[in-house]
Every structure is written in C-alpha cells, then in structure tokens.
Design an enzyme around this catalytic site. Structure first.
Site, short mmCIF file in Angstrom:
data_model
loop_
_atom_site.label_atom_id
_atom_site.label_comp_id
_atom_site.label_asym_id
_atom_site.label_seq_id
_atom_site.Cartn_x
_atom_site.Cartn_y
_atom_site.Cartn_z
N GLU A 1 -8.93 -6.84 4.72
CA GLU A 1 -8.16 -7.92 4.11
C GLU A 1 -7.52 -8.83 5.15
OE1 GLU A 1 -5.61 -5.73 1.45
OE2 GLU A 1 -7.37 -5.04 0.31
N TYR B 1 0.82 -1.21 0.00
CA TYR B 1 0.00 0.00 0.00
C TYR B 1 0.86 1.27 0.00
CZ TYR B 1 -4.54 -2.24 0.43
OH TYR B 1 -5.68 -2.96 0.17
#
Length: 256
Positions: free
Chosen positions: A139, A97
């Site tokens: 997630e 990310y």
C-alpha cells in the site's frame, strides 16, 4: 516477518477446518466487535456491505486462503494486489492495522473459546503481523505511485458536483476538484471511491464507481439505484439527496 517456529504454522493450519465451517460467523463477529469498539471506523467500512453480509463473506474467504497458504504467502500475490487496491481506495493507514489485529485476535479467542494467552492466539498474532507487513508495504508503494502522477493524490480530496444528467437507469454525475487543480487522467477501466454524508447520521460512507470520462479537473461517473438497500446505500443517497453544488470526497482513480 516470516514464521520461524513450525508449531506456529501447524497451529494456524489447524484452524482451517473451523474457518471452512464457521469463517463467516467469525468475521461477522469480528466486524461487529471492531466497529462497536471503534465507531470512527464506520466512516471507512461500507455499512451496506456489512449489513448484507458481503464484507464478512469476503473477509472469511481471505482469512481461509491465508491460513491454507501460510507457509507461502507469495501464492496469494493476486489477492494481495486486489486487497491493497481496495484499501488504498479507502485511504486505509498503517496505524489502523493494529486496531484490526487486536479485534481479530480477540474475536478468534472469543468465538473459538480459547484463552488470549494460548499458543493458538500467539500463532495467529505472528500470522497477522506477517500479513500486515506485506499489505502495508504494498500500500505504501501504491500511495506513492498515485501521488507521483500528474494531478494525482493520496487520501480523500474534495470535489463539487457541477452537473447531473438523468437517464432511465439512474443519473450521471460530473464532479470538479474544489481546489481547481489538475486531476489524474484515466486510460479506461479505472474506478474512484466516492464518499458521501449519510442523511441524519453523523457518519460518511464510501462506494466505488467506474470513471466514465475525465477532463483536466473533472470526473464523470454513473450511479444506479440499488435494490434491497439500507439507509447507508451511497448510490441511493447520491440519487435522492445530492444536488448540483454539493460536495463529495474522492480518492484517486485506480485500476481494479
């Protein structure tokens, strides 16, 4: 993380008209920039979807929706579920990310021609970190849920092709877990991601297929030829280059 400064919210929302007009141009630039700077990510992102424009269009729509609903991300709960399911099927990890965020902020700066030290980029940094926190949390839970299943796993697992049936529409592949251990069972409608090696390229590519049948340690899925494909088409690679005895990688079944 939530927005604390009203001006950050207004700055992000001020980009909505630009995103409506030029969102695909921005996301296309972003992917080209990120994959150029981080070629290892070519093994994660489906390059056929990149070349066709499907992935840039999908991301542009997601970025626009997020900007429009920046004050209340809960509105995007259904989209978050869809995005995180896709991410888990590709084994996206939290540390990636930061790579995405850096390239996205630089892309906004370069495409909109605003300095990196501007208030607009600062506002989008807060916005991105907020969204990343949400996605990473969801997630994490999904990975844990997959591992908790009998025969479940997180990430990529090696499978061997043990049978190929030819039909008018393509081929049906049966794959068996190389470790000979139990695999997670299906209830109908689940999909798996299948990753293959691209011929004459030093990269792998993933694609999703619906699971037709599962046994204790095998899955079966159908592959049809793709029209207007590129050399990165996973379906055509499977159909033209993979034989019984070859290995592929799979992520655990999930419901779309």
């Amino acid at each position: 993380m939530l927005f604390r400064l009203p001006q950050h919210i207004e700055l992000v929302k001020s980009t909505v008209p630009v995103l409506r007009e030029n969102g695909v141009a921005l996301t296309s630039y972003f992917y080209k920039r990120m994959l150029g700077n981080n070629p290892e990510l070519n093994n994660i992102f489906n390059l056929d979807s990149q070349n066709s424009g499907r992935q840039p269009r999908a991301l542009a729509a997601a970025v626009l929706a997020y900007a429009e609903n920046i004050e209340n991300p809960a509105v995007l709960a259904k989209a978050v579920q869809h995005i995180t399911t896709k991410h888990v099927s590709l084994d996206i990890q939290p540390d990636q990310y930061s790579i995405v965020g850096e390239n996205l902020l630089h892309s906004i700066s370069e495409v909109l021609d605003v300095p990196m030290d501007s208030e607009l980029i600062a506002a989008w940094k807060v916005a991105y970190l907020q969204l990343a926190d949400i996605l990473i949390g969801v997630e994490k839970q999904k990975y844990e849920n997959l591992v908790a299943q009998n025969g479940g796993w997180a990430g990529w697992r090696a499978f061997k092709i043990i049978a190929i049936e030819v039909s008018e529409n393509g081929k049906t592949f049966t794959v068996e877990a190389v470790d000979q251990q139990t695999v997670a069972q299906i209830h109908g409608g689940e999909f798996i991601s299948v990753k293959v090696k691209v011929p004459q390229k030093d990269i792998e590519q993933p694609h999703q297929y619906t699971v037709l049948q599962a046994t204790e340690n095998t899955y079966q899925f159908a592959v049809k030829p793709e029209e207007n494909h590129t050399e990165y088409s996973v379906s055509n690679i499977l159909l033209n280059h993979y034989q019984v005895g070859d290995q592929v990688k799979l992520t655990a079944p999930q419901v779309k």
